[in-house]
Structures are given as C-alpha cells and as structure tokens.
Design a protein around this motif. Structure first.
Motif, PDB file in Angstrom:
ATOM      1  N   UNK A 275     -19.449  84.705  56.709  1.00 35.47           N
ATOM      2  CA  UNK A 275     -20.846  84.441  56.345  1.00 35.47           C
ATOM      3  C   UNK A 275     -21.770  85.297  57.189  1.00 35.47           C
TER       4      UNK A 275
ATOM      5  N   UNK B 292     -19.316  86.746  52.751  1.00 40.05           N
ATOM      6  CA  UNK B 292     -18.908  85.527  52.056  1.00 40.05           C
ATOM      7  C   UNK B 292     -19.615  85.327  50.720  1.00 40.05           C
ATOM      8  N   UNK B 293     -20.925  85.608  50.670  1.00 40.64           N
ATOM      9  CA  UNK B 293     -21.650  85.372  49.411  1.00 40.64           C
ATOM     10  C   UNK B 293     -21.122  86.245  48.275  1.00 40.64           C
TER      11      UNK B 293
ATOM     12  N   UNK C 197     -17.971  84.623  47.122  1.00 42.45           N
ATOM     13  CA  UNK C 197     -18.299  83.401  46.380  1.00 42.45           C
ATOM     14  C   UNK C 197     -18.819  83.705  44.985  1.00 42.45           C
ATOM     15  N   UNK C 198     -19.570  84.797  44.834  1.00 40.75           N
ATOM     16  CA  UNK C 198     -20.057  85.171  43.497  1.00 40.75           C
ATOM     17  C   UNK C 198     -18.870  85.431  42.572  1.00 40.75           C
TER      18      UNK C 198
ATOM     19  N   UNK D  74     -16.601  81.593  42.782  1.00 37.56           N
ATOM     20  CA  UNK D  74     -17.243  80.359  42.303  1.00 37.56           C
ATOM     21  C   UNK D  74     -16.697  79.129  43.011  1.00 37.56           C
TER      22      UNK D  74
ATOM     23  N   UNK E 296     -16.119  77.142  46.985  1.00 33.95           N
ATOM     24  CA  UNK E 296     -17.015  76.010  47.243  1.00 33.95           C
ATOM     25  C   UNK E 296     -16.218  74.750  47.579  1.00 33.95           C
TER      26      UNK E 296
ATOM     27  N   UNK F 168     -19.799  77.344  54.977  1.00 28.27           N
ATOM     28  CA  UNK F 168     -20.752  78.371  54.564  1.00 28.27           C
ATOM     29  C   UNK F 168     -22.167  77.814  54.415  1.00 28.27           C
ATOM     30  N   UNK F 169     -22.316  76.605  53.861  1.00 34.55           N
ATOM     31  CA  UNK F 169     -23.655  76.046  53.692  1.00 34.55           C
ATOM     32  C   UNK F 169     -24.341  75.897  55.055  1.00 34.55           C
TER      33      UNK F 169
ATOM     34  N   UNK G  57     -24.893  79.569  56.738  1.00 39.05           N
ATOM     35  CA  UNK G  57     -25.925  80.378  56.063  1.00 39.05           C
ATOM     36  C   UNK G  57     -27.317  79.804  56.330  1.00 39.05           C
TER      37      UNK G  57
ATOM     38  N   UNK H 274     -30.296  81.749  58.280  1.00 38.25           N
ATOM     39  CA  UNK H 274     -31.529  81.956  57.520  1.00 38.25           C
ATOM     40  C   UNK H 274     -32.758  81.485  58.290  1.00 38.25           C
ATOM     41  N   UNK H 275     -32.643  80.338  58.953  1.00 41.24           N
ATOM     42  CA  UNK H 275     -33.821  79.737  59.563  1.00 41.24           C
ATOM     43  C   UNK H 275     -33.916  79.997  61.064  1.00 41.24           C
TER      44      UNK H 275
ATOM     45  N   UNK I 290     -35.290  82.408  62.416  1.00 46.70           N
ATOM     46  CA  UNK I 290     -36.618  82.949  62.738  1.00 46.70           C
ATOM     47  C   UNK I 290     -37.633  81.851  63.045  1.00 46.70           C
ATOM     48  N   UNK I 291     -37.366  80.626  62.603  1.00 49.23           N
ATOM     49  CA  UNK I 291     -38.303  79.529  62.881  1.00 49.23           C
ATOM     50  C   UNK I 291     -37.949  78.802  64.171  1.00 49.23           C
TER      51      UNK I 291
ATOM     52  N   UNK J 282     -28.430  72.066  53.158  1.00 48.59           N
ATOM     53  CA  UNK J 282     -27.566  72.074  51.977  1.00 48.59           C
ATOM     54  C   UNK J 282     -26.378  71.138  52.124  1.00 48.59           C
TER      55      UNK J 282
END
Lengths: 334, 159
Positions: free
Chosen positions: B81, B86-87, B90-91, B94, B98, B106-107, B110, B114-115, B117-118, B131
C-alpha cells in the motif's frame, strides 16, 4: 446582450489574448502532452499535500498566462477561479498569492466555461479590461475528498472516470489578438435521478444535451456552423449517451466534429483512466491548451465547448440524493 | 434498479435511465469472479505456506502459527500500500484482495497515509478507522448477537 432564453452574445467579442495549461504525470503520458505549457512528473509537485499541489498548479497556470500576454498581474482587474476542493481553498489560496481582486466560482466540472462566460461578460460590459479565468482539479485531492484514499484498493467499474490533474487559465481582454469569445449559453440544472458517482458521464449527459439544444435554439444556429463541438468531461460512456440522445431529439451533430475533452486527454491504453478524464481541469486544459493552440494555428475557426458539471457532494451521495448536473456552452471564434 | 427506487422517478427519468443503461459498459462480473478466485486463492495459499514455515522452522503449534502468519500478510499488504502498488493489484483482483486480511490492512494503511497531512492526532488517528471502522463495529456487534443466541440456546438445553 441576451438572446433567446439563456444565451449571451458578446458584441465586443472579448479576446483570449493568452492561455496556459499545466498538467500532472498522467496528462504527460496522454496525447495532448505537447499542448501543455508545464508538465509535472510528481503528483505532489514537491509540496507536502495534494491540496497545496493543486494551489501550485493554479498559480503556475495564472503566472504563465499573464507572462504570455506580456502583462503584469497589476494589469489584471479580476481573477475568476474555481476548483473541486471543499470551500474552493486552492483557488482562494492561489488568489492570495496573486493578490488580484478575486471572485471564487463553483460549478463542479463546468467551472471552466462558467468562468470564461463570466470573464467575457465582465469585459464585454466594460466592467473589466482584462479578466483572468483559472480552473484546476487534482486527481489525488479529488479522490481523497469524493471517494476513498488514493491507495485504497477497490475495484472501479468500467464507467468510472479519472480526475485530471491540471490547471488551465485564460486571460480575456477587450483588445489584442487571439481567439474571441462570441457567445455563451448558461445551462439549467438537470437531474435524471442517477445516483452512481462511478457513472458521472451518464448523469451529466442530459445536462449537456439540454444546453446544446438551448444554444442552437437561442442563436438559431445549426451544428454545421462549428468546426468542433466538444463536451467537457462526459468520457466515453457519457459522450456516447449524449450523442444518441441528441439524435433522438432530432439534433444531428456530425460525428467527426463532436468530441469530448475527457476522451481526448488520455490514450486508450492508459488503463487507469477507465472511461476517460473528468474534473474541472479536464475541459480547462483541453480548451485553454489544445483547442486554443489549434485555433491559433488556423486548424479550427469556430468551436463550441460545453463543460458539464456533476453537482454532488460526498455527503449528498451518502444521503442517497441523486446527482444533479449543469452544463455551460461557450462559443469561441477566430 | 429496485422497484422502490423506480417509484420515486418520473417517467422521463425512468426512460432516460433505461436509455443510458443500454449504452453503458457492464461490469464483467463472471471474469471478475474468476480473477478474484485465483488472486484470493493465491493469497490464501501464500498464507498457508507461511504458516507451515512457522510450524516447521520456528516450532509453533498449528494453531499458534496463525497469529504470526496474519501479521506477515498484514505487513506485506501495508508495504505494498505504501509503495502505491496495492491499489493497482486490487483494481485487477477485486474481491480477491478485499476478502482476505489484506483488504482490512489496506483500508487502515491507505487512510493513515492519506490523512497524514492533517497531523498525527486528528489526521492519522482520527481517520485510520474511517473505512475499517464499520467492519469492527458490525463485526463486534454480530459476535455479540451470536454469543447471546448461543447462551440462550444452551440455557434452554438445545445445545
């Protein structure tokens, strides 16, 4: 001047004296790469967040457009810009950097033509001498906001689209040389009850059709008037639906002049893009980069761009609301 | 389209949706199932191999080897990931990626990336379970319901 129900005809013919397009890594691999003024290999543009990267895209597009017109930012009276991020912060923050009087816009992916219409209106009505339009979208920033984290592994359906990382800017002026904005049709919000955010093309196609019909009705024109009619970001799925829907309504646009920015911007063998490009940046970079370059070369003389926007929010989608859409058409001639 | 949803739509909307649906590419469900079967199966076979290694070389019991095996799969997923691979897998795969523990890992990874930066507290900490949270909430809740059922059935002498 208002003509018909919803069309403005700009009698002074405001001129796009300069335009610029800035893109990201996926756009650099696409067939329109040579029409960009600046391409970035790094999706973060060396910034520490995607949102800052989007702001940087806008700043670069604005600066390039102003520079190409041999102007200074003090010569620009108004900046009209928009994007897809909450509270349009990349636009406001890049307007802070430019420190030009600023009007923020939101029309989802239709913002590019919304902005160009308004800038032309300002110039045409003599409320501005030079007005700058700037629109951007960023793939990862949009994914983060509207869908899932970028690295989250979910399988997207073949109708999904890929948000363009890029920013397009156009400087509209009351004098000078270049393509001229002669008319624009402001669209109604259309909702056909679709609610799948992975199928925006089908949700937006009726809005494009409605605006196109209004445009030809208001101006009493035939599609053959144009060398090129391009929808903003319907992608392969939505564009086909729009074309068939127009035929069903008795408006035949020859296939060779009817295209879509979301189809043009990427190669078919770029697997991640699925049904094509989307986002504010899609119509903006394709129009302000590719189309205007072709007009300046003399390959195109009269074009109509219909930018389509899906007016959803992540919350409205979760609350099971449908996706209303809007489309604005702008006629550019040289 | 469900009947309930259809009722709310006007005839024009229904007609358009039918019109649009005929022109949309369908999800290749059968092919997706086949891909999911093979990728998911591969991940499980890999897990089995790792478990056997733990039993054979590290003297774990058959049951005790399950925990380090899951940990290894999670670490591999988190690394994939983080490297942005990984994405794409996963595409293609499927449900194949999952359903095993890979999806859960992965949830979390990821969302954490992603977050970032906050900040670490409101960004990483606050969004890490964005998620995977529902999985935990409803996992725990259904376990609770099932155990209540088991206890009552035992008390009644059924089990």
């Amino acid at each position: 001047m208002l003509k018909g129900h919803q069309t403005w005809v700009f009698e002074t013919k405001p001129t796009i004296i300069a335009s610029a397009a800035v893109g990201g890594p996926s756009e650099a691999k696409g067939p329109l790469a040579s029409d960009f003024d600046l391409l970035h290999g790094d999706i973060r543009l060396g910034q520490d967040s995607y949102e800052k990267a989007e702001q940087k895209l806008q700043e670069q597009a604005c600066e390039t457009a102003i520079k190409k017109a041999n102007m200074k930012k003090e010569d620009v009276q108004f900046l009209l810009s928009g994007d897809l991020i909450n509270q349009i912060v990349p636009s406001s923050f890049s307007a802070r950097t430019l420190s030009v009087p600023f009007l923020g816009l939101y029309g989802a992916c239709s913002t590019s033509m919304q902005g160009l219409s308004l800038a032309s209106l300002l110039v045409d009505s003599k409320f501005a001498k030079n007005a700058l339009v700037c629109v951007s979208s960023h793939n990862a920033a949009s994914e983060k906001q509207y869908r899932y984290p970028t690295e989250y592994g979910s399988q997207k359906p073949p109708t999904a689209q890929w948000t363009v990382t890029g920013s397009g800017a156009a400087l509209v002026s009351d004098q000078g040389e270049g393509p001229k904005v002669t008319a624009s049709t402001i669209g109604r919000v259309i909702d056909m009850g679709l609610s799948d955010p992975f199928n925006m093309g089908a949700a937006m196609a009726p809005a494009a059709v409605d605006t196109l019909e209004a445009h030809f009705r208001d101006l009493d024109r035939d599609p053959s008037y144009y060398d090129l009619i391009a929808t903003g970001d319907l992608g392969r799925v939505g564009h086909r639906i729009a074309g068939d829907l127009l035929k069903k309504h008795g408006l035949n646009i020859p296939e060779e002049i009817f295209t879509d920015c979301g189809i043009l911007i990427y190669n078919k063998d770029q697997p991640v893009v699925m049904a094509g490009g989307s986002g504010c940046g899609c119509a903006a970079v394709t129009t302000f980069g590719h189309f205007l370059n072709r007009m300046r070369k003399g390959e195109l003389r009269k074009i109509l761009v219909i930018a389509t926007g899906a007016l959803l929010s992540p919350m409205s989608y979760q609350q099971k609301e449908s996706i209303p859409s809007v489309a604005h058409a702008v006629c550019i001639e040289i | 389209m469900s009947i309930k949803k259809k009722k709310k739509l006007t005839p024009i909307q229904q007609e358009y949706q039918q019109f649009a649906q005929e022109r949309e590419p369908k999800r290749p469900i059968l092919f997706n199932c086949v891909k999911a079967f093979f990728v998911g199966g591969f991940i499980c076979t890999l897990g089995q191999a790792i478990q056997m290694i733990f039993v054979k070389y590290f003297h774990f019991s058959q049951e005790g080897a399950a925990n380090p095996t899951v940990a290894v799969i999670i670490i591999i997923t988190v690394l994939l990931t983080g490297f942005g691979v990984f994405d794409h897998i996963a595409q293609y795969a499927g449900a194949g990626t999952v359903i095993p523990i890979t999806g859960f890992a992965n949830t979390m990874a990821s969302a954490a990336i992603e977050h970032r930066t906050e900040g670490f507290v409101l960004g990483v900490g606050g969004n890490m379970f964005k998620l995977s949270g529902p999985v935990i909430v409803y996992g725990v809740f259904s376990a609770f319901v099932v155990s209540l059922l088991v206890i009552s059935l035992r008390a009644l002498g059924v089990m």
